[in-house]
Design a protein around this motif. Structure first.
Motif, PDB file in Angstrom:
ATOM      1  N   GLY B  14      37.694  41.135  46.569  1.00 37.96           N
ATOM      2  CA  GLY B  14      37.598  42.600  46.656  1.00 37.96           C
ATOM      3  C   GLY B  14      38.813  43.323  46.102  1.00 37.96           C
ATOM      4  N   LEU B  15      39.348  42.795  45.031  1.00 40.34           N
ATOM      5  CA  LEU B  15      40.585  43.346  44.486  1.00 40.34           C
ATOM      6  C   LEU B  15      40.342  44.723  43.856  1.00 40.34           C
ATOM      7  N   LYS B  16      41.167  45.701  44.256  1.00 38.70           N
ATOM      8  CA  LYS B  16      41.010  47.057  43.727  1.00 38.70           C
ATOM      9  C   LYS B  16      42.336  47.582  43.226  1.00 38.70           C
ATOM     10  N   LYS B  17      42.251  48.325  42.135  1.00 35.93           N
ATOM     11  CA  LYS B  17      43.460  48.979  41.627  1.00 35.93           C
ATOM     12  C   LYS B  17      43.085  50.377  41.166  1.00 35.93           C
ATOM     13  N   ARG B  18      43.822  51.349  41.681  1.00 37.82           N
ATOM     14  CA  ARG B  18      43.546  52.741  41.294  1.00 37.82           C
ATOM     15  C   ARG B  18      44.786  53.323  40.653  1.00 37.82           C
ATOM     16  N   TYR B  19      44.559  54.201  39.717  1.00 33.22           N
ATOM     17  CA  TYR B  19      45.692  54.939  39.137  1.00 33.22           C
ATOM     18  C   TYR B  19      45.508  56.417  39.406  1.00 33.22           C
ATOM     19  N   GLY B  20      46.590  57.140  39.482  1.00 30.13           N
ATOM     20  CA  GLY B  20      46.540  58.586  39.667  1.00 30.13           C
ATOM     21  C   GLY B  20      46.243  58.951  41.098  1.00 30.13           C
ATOM     22  N   ILE B  21      46.404  60.233  41.412  1.00 32.67           N
ATOM     23  CA  ILE B  21      46.103  60.685  42.770  1.00 32.67           C
ATOM     24  C   ILE B  21      45.221  61.925  42.706  1.00 32.67           C
ATOM     25  N   GLY B  22      44.498  62.168  43.781  1.00 29.70           N
ATOM     26  CA  GLY B  22      43.656  63.367  43.880  1.00 29.70           C
ATOM     27  C   GLY B  22      42.527  63.340  42.866  1.00 29.70           C
ATOM     28  N   ASP B  23      42.349  64.471  42.179  1.00 29.86           N
ATOM     29  CA  ASP B  23      41.262  64.573  41.207  1.00 29.86           C
ATOM     30  C   ASP B  23      41.461  63.611  40.046  1.00 29.86           C
ATOM     31  N   ALA B  24      42.741  63.325  39.736  1.00 32.60           N
ATOM     32  CA  ALA B  24      43.040  62.476  38.581  1.00 32.60           C
ATOM     33  C   ALA B  24      42.844  61.005  38.896  1.00 32.60           C
ATOM     34  N   GLU B  25      42.545  60.693  40.161  1.00 31.24           N
ATOM     35  CA  GLU B  25      42.441  59.286  40.532  1.00 31.24           C
ATOM     36  C   GLU B  25      41.244  58.626  39.852  1.00 31.24           C
ATOM     37  N   HIS B  26      41.527  57.439  39.279  1.00 32.60           N
ATOM     38  CA  HIS B  26      40.402  56.658  38.791  1.00 32.60           C
ATOM     39  C   HIS B  26      40.632  55.189  39.120  1.00 32.60           C
ATOM     40  N   THR B  27      39.536  54.543  39.392  1.00 31.58           N
ATOM     41  CA  THR B  27      39.605  53.147  39.802  1.00 31.58           C
ATOM     42  C   THR B  27      39.510  52.266  38.561  1.00 31.58           C
ATOM     43  N   VAL B  28      40.528  51.435  38.369  1.00 33.81           N
ATOM     44  CA  VAL B  28      40.574  50.584  37.178  1.00 33.81           C
ATOM     45  C   VAL B  28      40.010  49.203  37.499  1.00 33.81           C
ATOM     46  N   LEU B  29      40.323  48.718  38.687  1.00 28.97           N
ATOM     47  CA  LEU B  29      39.686  47.484  39.165  1.00 28.97           C
ATOM     48  C   LEU B  29      38.900  47.864  40.412  1.00 28.97           C
ATOM     49  N   ASP B  30      37.629  47.532  40.392  1.00 31.32           N
ATOM     50  CA  ASP B  30      36.761  48.051  41.452  1.00 31.32           C
ATOM     51  C   ASP B  30      36.098  46.892  42.188  1.00 31.32           C
ATOM     52  N   GLY B  31      36.900  46.169  42.904  1.00 29.75           N
ATOM     53  CA  GLY B  31      36.345  45.077  43.696  1.00 29.75           C
ATOM     54  C   GLY B  31      36.105  43.821  42.881  1.00 29.75           C
ATOM     55  N   VAL B  32      37.156  43.174  42.480  1.00 33.90           N
ATOM     56  CA  VAL B  32      37.020  41.949  41.700  1.00 33.90           C
ATOM     57  C   VAL B  32      37.052  40.740  42.645  1.00 33.90           C
ATOM     58  N   ASP B  33      35.997  39.925  42.585  1.00 34.80           N
ATOM     59  CA  ASP B  33      35.971  38.664  43.336  1.00 34.80           C
ATOM     60  C   ASP B  33      36.013  37.540  42.315  1.00 34.80           C
ATOM     61  N   LEU B  34      36.944  36.644  42.493  1.00 34.12           N
ATOM     62  CA  LEU B  34      37.088  35.597  41.475  1.00 34.12           C
ATOM     63  C   LEU B  34      37.796  34.392  42.088  1.00 34.12           C
ATOM     64  N   VAL B  35      37.229  33.217  41.817  1.00 33.33           N
ATOM     65  CA  VAL B  35      37.893  31.994  42.270  1.00 33.33           C
ATOM     66  C   VAL B  35      38.168  31.133  41.040  1.00 33.33           C
ATOM     67  N   ILE B  36      39.410  30.752  40.867  1.00 33.12           N
ATOM     68  CA  ILE B  36      39.771  29.939  39.703  1.00 33.12           C
ATOM     69  C   ILE B  36      40.339  28.619  40.186  1.00 33.12           C
ATOM     70  N   GLU B  37      39.706  27.556  39.746  1.00 37.67           N
ATOM     71  CA  GLU B  37      40.174  26.226  40.155  1.00 37.67           C
ATOM     72  C   GLU B  37      41.281  25.763  39.220  1.00 37.67           C
ATOM     73  N   LYS B  38      41.996  24.771  39.714  1.00 43.50           N
ATOM     74  CA  LYS B  38      43.053  24.197  38.890  1.00 43.50           C
ATOM     75  C   LYS B  38      42.444  23.570  37.631  1.00 43.50           C
ATOM     76  N   GLY B  39      43.056  23.829  36.501  1.00 43.46           N
ATOM     77  CA  GLY B  39      42.623  23.188  35.270  1.00 43.46           C
ATOM     78  C   GLY B  39      41.520  23.907  34.527  1.00 43.46           C
ATOM     79  N   GLU B  40      41.193  25.100  34.944  1.00 43.12           N
ATOM     80  CA  GLU B  40      40.188  25.856  34.203  1.00 43.12           C
ATOM     81  C   GLU B  40      40.826  26.563  33.016  1.00 43.12           C
ATOM     82  N   PHE B  41      40.027  26.755  31.977  1.00 44.77           N
ATOM     83  CA  PHE B  41      40.452  27.549  30.823  1.00 44.77           C
ATOM     84  C   PHE B  41      39.491  28.725  30.751  1.00 44.77           C
TER      85      PHE B  41
END
Ligand code: ATP
Ligand code: MG
Lengths: 411, 276
Positions: B14-41
């Motif tokens: 559920g990773l989220k990243k927002r930039y700006g505040i108030g009206d200027a706020e926009h969500t750049v990452l909106d709930g990222v779920d990701l599992v990465i195992e060792k040795g993946e490319f």
């Protein structure tokens, strides 16, 4: 960690070299500060050494009694007054001399009474000749040498005087002036002896004997309504080992004579050797102020330039952090840079201070500045402290930068 | 980091990243779920501005998420100190920036040696390793150039050399081939493959679909979300394609590479949206 320090030093060197003009200007404050410190210390050290050497030459068995409680040298508030007021109304009397003479281990005692006034012979006159009224013992205590004639002694007339070689030249145009007459405060005196040129304007008597006229204590008293105004009593102990007990005995004897009022001080060793000239202290105080102000201004300059450097290199800080630098690494990097500015300034200041000291001593003084590791240590220590103290805030500020914020900065 | 050897290297919830505040706020990452195992490319694709760089910055411990959890080898990065973060960046992560980020004051070899400095490696050894790394990327004659004396492609190769010099176990590469022609791109990709084969994890952002053949898993992002993932929808694909690629790779002539590299576009990268 040691490896990183080397790396930081290399880094600081490169970075300071690339902004050489800026770095040099920043160093200037520290340079001036450290140069002032070095100048004061090397000259006062040199003066002290002159007297120490003199005392040692005499066998290291000299003590001196001066009026006033605290040794004058440590009274910084005295600097402002042109003349030492306690000298003008001396608390030392002839009775004190007699009391000291009875102290065991005392070999000789001589008073120094300075008489104010003009010295004149024919058309030549001099107003700043030290006129010293004393007893015959002074010659042995102060190691004076008579070149021609004789020193004052118990049988010489009251209107005879011994004069310094330079005074003889000033008054009579020659150093062969035995039998000549001159006037002290209008009173006639005959020269019975001329001192050998000593070239020691700095000594524990604070009298340049080359320029002095020496008369008997009786004559001196006659200039002062028959009262001896003794500015200093010189004491010679039988040998160096008995000096401490002589000092103690003198203190006790005088304490009793003065009803335990501490209006005198007995000086020996280092206390005696320290320079006492008011002019010297005035200059030293001014130099100390210059040193303090320029060190503070120099430090603020370092802080200022380091803040600029940190701002300029914000992006670099971001990159370094992204590549694994910790806050400590970044702090160390910038701290070493400010330290380098401080030490660089200190080094230049130390060299400049000695150059100045030599110029001053060669042109107006008679002694060489003192070299000692204490002065070098203090000069470098001061610059290190300034470099760290004023570099700390910019360095910590640099280390606290958020990596991503720092990376976003464009120039 | 040695808490649990089987734990995924990276787990995002559920990773989220927002930039700006108030009206200027926009969500750049909106709930990222990701599992990465060792040795993946992993190859991350997606339109410009969808948040790929932002995600990579968070993965590289350069930025923080506003919301959600990030576990690195089973440990929440939130709970780790700044010092530990620096240590992880130094010991485990190699980061290739989209805009290279060479230090302009330092020459090429010093730039490449920089990460080794913070591992406490001696200077001569540092320069040796850096020189060797530069050789891999055919930059030996450029060692003493300053960054501004390099072409765009050379700069990029220096940036990659710097990211790989401390043999990181996780390589985060933001468009490592953006400025390179296809031949040079493949040189870089071969190098990344090599590192991958040694068991390290690679996460690469790219706009070039042909390069995804090197990847064991392709993730497409759209508007701050994971739009498609070759692994979650077809868990077996990963193993198969890797094996296939590695097998064919050795035998195939360069000419055929281009053909082969188009294949992933046709691959069954089933879009989440399509299942609706
Ligand atoms: N510091 C910031 N302040 C405000 N908005 C930002 C900031 N950094 C990134 N963004 C916005 O976040 C969004 C995602 O940016 P990001 O750099 O992650 O895109 P990207 O997927 O890497 O794009 P590209 O493929 O062009 O590199 C963009 O719309 C960008 O404008
Ligand atoms: Mg990007």
């Amino acid at each position: 960690m040691r490896l990183l320090v080397l790396n930081h030093i290399q880094n600081a060197y490169d970075s300071l070299r690339s902004t050489r003009m800026r770095t040099n200007l920043t160093m200037l404050g520290v340079t001036i500060g450290v140069a002032s410190i070095t100048l004061i210390l090397s000259l006062s050290g040199g003066a002290t050494k002159v007297i120490t050497d003199q005392v040692d030459e005499l066998g290291g068995n000299i003590a001196v009694v001066r009026p006033g409680d605290v040794p004058q040298t440590t009274r910084l508030d005295n600097i402002a007054s042109p003349m030492n007021h306690s000298y003008a109304t001396s608390s030392l009397t002839e009775r004190d001399m007699k009391a000291i003479r009875l102290v065991p281990g005392v070999e000789a005692v001589a008073p120094v009474m300075l008489v104010g006034g003009n010295v004149a012979a024919g058309n030549n006159s001099s107003s700043n000749t030290p006129i010293v009224a004393t007893t015959p013992d002074l010659i042995s205590i102060s190691n004076l040498t008579v070149k021609d004639g004789q020193f004052i002694d118990s049988v010489t007339n009251r209107d005879t005087a011994v004069i310094g070689a330079q005074l003889s030249v000033d008054l009579f145009g020659t150093d062969q002036s035995i039998g000549q007459n001159f006037k002290i405060r209008g009173q006639d005196f005959t020269v019975i002896g001329v001192l050998k040129r000593a070239n020691k304007p700095i000594n524990y008597n604070n009298i340049d004997f080359d320029h002095a006229a020496i008369v008997s204590l009786e004559s001196g008293k006659s200039f002062n309504q028959g009262v001896a105004q003794i500015q200093q009593i010189d004491i010679k102990a039988t040998d160096q080992n008995s000096l401490p007990s002589v000092v103690e005995g003198t203190k006790k004897a005088l304490g009793a004579a003065h009803k335990n009022e501490h209006d005198f001080s007995v000086l020996s060793g280092d206390d005696l050797s320290r320079p006492t000239s008011q002019l010297f202290f005035a200059v030293a105080a001014a130099m100390t102020a210059v040193a303090a102000i320029s060190l503070i201004v120099g430090g603020i300059g370092i802080m200022n330039i380091m803040l600029v450097t940190v701002a300029e290199r914000t992006r670099e800080i971001g990159i370094r952090k992204a590549l694994g630098a910790s806050n400590g690494h970044i702090t160390a990097q910038f701290l070493i840079e400010s330290l380098a500015i401080g030490i660089g300034g200190g080094l230049f200041g130390y060299i400049a201070g000695y150059l100045l000291a030599f110029i001053v001593s060669r042109s107006v003084l008679t002694f060489d500045p003192l070299f000692s590791w204490q002065i070098a240590g203090l000069a470098i220590g001061t610059s290190v402290v300034v470099g760290i103290l004023f570099g700390l805030y910019p360095a910590i500020r640099a280390s606290r930068k958020d990596p991503i914020e720092a990376l976003r900065q464009y120039h | 980091m040695k808490t649990n050897p089987d734990a995924p290297v990276i787990a995002l919830r559920g990773l989220k990243k927002r930039y700006g505040i108030g009206d200027a706020e926009h969500t750049v990452l909106d709930g990222v779920d990701l599992v990465i195992e060792k040795g993946e490319f992993i190859a991350i694709m997606g339109p410009s501005g969808c948040g790929k760089t932002t995600l990579l910055n968070i993965l590289g411990l350069l930025d923080r998420a506003d919301d959600g959890d990030y576990f690195l080898a089973d440990r929440s990065v939130e709970s780790l100190s700044a010092r530990r973060h620096a240590n992880i960046r130094s010991e485990q992560i190699g980061f290739v920036f989209q805009n290279f980020n060479l230090v302009p004051r330092l020459n090429v070899i010093e730039n490449v040696a920089l990460p080794l400095t913070y591992k406490g490696i001696r200077k001569t050894k540092r320069l040796q390793l850096a020189s060797k790394m530069l050789q891999t990327f055919h930059l030996s004659e450029r060692e003493y150039y300053m960054p501004w004396q390099l072409s765009g492609g050379q700069t990029q190769r220096v940036a990659i050399a710097r990211a790989l010099v401390n043999s990181p176990s996780i390589v985060l590469a933001d468009e490592p081939t953006g400025n390179l022609d296809s031949k040079a791109s493949h040189v870089i990709m071969e190098e990344l493959s090599d590192i991958h084969k040694r068991g390290n994890t690679i996460i690469m952002v790219t706009h070039n679909p042909s390069l995804t053949t090197y990847a064991s898993r392709v993730i497409t992002m759209l508007d701050g979300k994971i739009d498609s993932d070759t692994k979650t929808l077809q868990p077996t694909v990963k193993v198969d394609t890797t094996k296939k690629r590695l097998d064919t790779h050795a035998a195939e002539a360069p000419k055929e590479k281009t053909l082969r590299s188009r294949r992933p576009a046709k691959r069954k990268t089933i879009k989440k949206g399509a299942s609706k």
